[in-house]
Design an enzyme around this catalytic site. Structure first.
Site, PDB file in Angstrom:
ATOM      1  N   SER A 143       0.925  -0.994  -0.125  1.00  0.00           N
ATOM      2  CA  SER A 143       0.073  -0.114   0.035  1.00  0.00           C
ATOM      3  C   SER A 143       0.953   1.182   0.070  1.00  0.00           C
ATOM      4  O   SER A 143       2.023   1.271   0.564  1.00  0.00           O
ATOM      5  CB  SER A 143      -0.863  -0.083   1.363  1.00  0.00           C
ATOM      6  OG  SER A 143      -1.542   1.190   1.430  1.00  0.00           O
ATOM      7  N   TYR A 157      -2.123  -0.776  10.000  1.00  0.00           N
ATOM      8  CA  TYR A 157      -2.049  -1.037   8.653  1.00  0.00           C
ATOM      9  C   TYR A 157      -0.718  -0.565   7.899  1.00  0.00           C
ATOM     10  O   TYR A 157      -0.155  -1.487   7.137  1.00  0.00           O
ATOM     11  CB  TYR A 157      -3.475  -0.538   8.078  1.00  0.00           C
ATOM     12  CG  TYR A 157      -3.728  -0.801   6.583  1.00  0.00           C
ATOM     13  CD1 TYR A 157      -4.076  -2.009   6.120  1.00  0.00           C
ATOM     14  CD2 TYR A 157      -3.103   0.099   5.754  1.00  0.00           C
ATOM     15  CE1 TYR A 157      -4.191  -2.243   4.675  1.00  0.00           C
ATOM     16  CE2 TYR A 157      -3.368  -0.170   4.243  1.00  0.00           C
ATOM     17  CZ  TYR A 157      -3.839  -1.283   3.873  1.00  0.00           C
ATOM     18  OH  TYR A 157      -4.218  -1.559   2.323  1.00  0.00           O
TER      19      TYR A 157
END
Length: 268
Positions: A143, A157
């Protein structure tokens, strides 16, 4: 481009979003795809859609953060399909509490298990076969939060996605001369079901301007289909248009805050 016809790919998080789009795209190129996720019924729907179009696909429900289930997945794939040529680590999970100040240890660990530990377990499980056969491709959907962490994805995350990016670089540096290609794809905001779990879920009009699952799937196909002599080490895919996320960040900052801290938000 490399001929993918007859190759075998394991794809995690394949029931929806990027995983589903990647499975459909690879299957259209003749790849035999093993779809992995937690929900058997959802996986079966994707398998049926692929087979209807003439592709070859199988569903395997598993909790990929558990070593025993990963081992069984890889054992089944080797026995039934003869090997693993491509591993697409796509499954991901974000925490509900995004601020490192409030998140509980259990929730932090759950995010690390799905996003980081599972990538390690799957990679470790497929490496022996890939090395024995002289090569393989491992693609991990990380990401942009690995490079630009903030409250949208949350502390857990961002840390996990940075970890898998580091791990892919390790694999590249360690096994490249044995034919292993390791790639990190770093998307910005992608219009997937994970957006429904955001502290401030974006409107449909906002989501339409984001990166779409098929955009990332195109990148997965590119990384898998390049000749074996070539590897894309890292690929960033971001929305062309920036959006104002200041309101989202404020909501995310305070989600999960204990009652005794609520006055802080009202009286900064």
């Amino acid at each position: 481009m490399n001929d993918l016809n007859g190759k075998v790919a394991i794809i995690t998080g394949a029931g929806t979003g990027i995983g589903r789009s990647s499975a459909e795209l690879l299957a259209a190129q003749g790849t035999r795809v093993v779809l992995v996720g937690r929900r058997q019924a959802v996986l079966d729907d994707v398998v049926n859609a692929i087979r209807t179009k003439g592709g070859q696909a199988w569903a395997f429900a598993a909790h990929i953060e558990q070593k025993s289930q990963v081992a069984e997945l890889v054992r089944w794939t080797l026995a039934e399909l003869g090997g693993v040529d491509i591993l697409v680590n796509n499954a991901g999970s974000a925490s509900k509490v995004l601020n490192a100040r409030w998140i509980e240890e259990e929730e932090w660990q759950q995010v690390q298990d799905v996003n980081l530990k599972a990538v390690f377990l799957l990679t470790q499980a497929v490496l022996p076969d890939m090395l024995a056969r002289g090569g393989g491709t491992i693609i991990t959907v990380s990401s942009l939060a690995a490079l630009r962490p903030n409250l949208l994805g949350g502390a857990a995350y961002g840390a996990a996605k940075a970890g898998v990016r580091n791990f892919m670089t390790y694999l590249h540096n360690t096994f490249r001369n044995q034919g292993i290609r390791a790639t990190s794809i770093l998307p910005g905001e992608v219009n997937t079901p994970i957006m429904d779990n955001r502290a401030n879920p974006p409107l449909r009009s906002v989501r339409e301007a984001m990166v779409q699952p098929q955009d990332v799937a195109d990148a997965v196909l590119l990384c898998a289909a390049l000749p074996g002599r070539t590897v894309i080490e890292e690929l960033i895919i971001a929305p062309t248009f920036l959006r104002d996320i200041s309101g989202d960040l404020d909501v995310s900052r305070w989600k999960g805050a204990p009652p005794e801290c609520r006055n802080e938000r009202n009286n900064p």
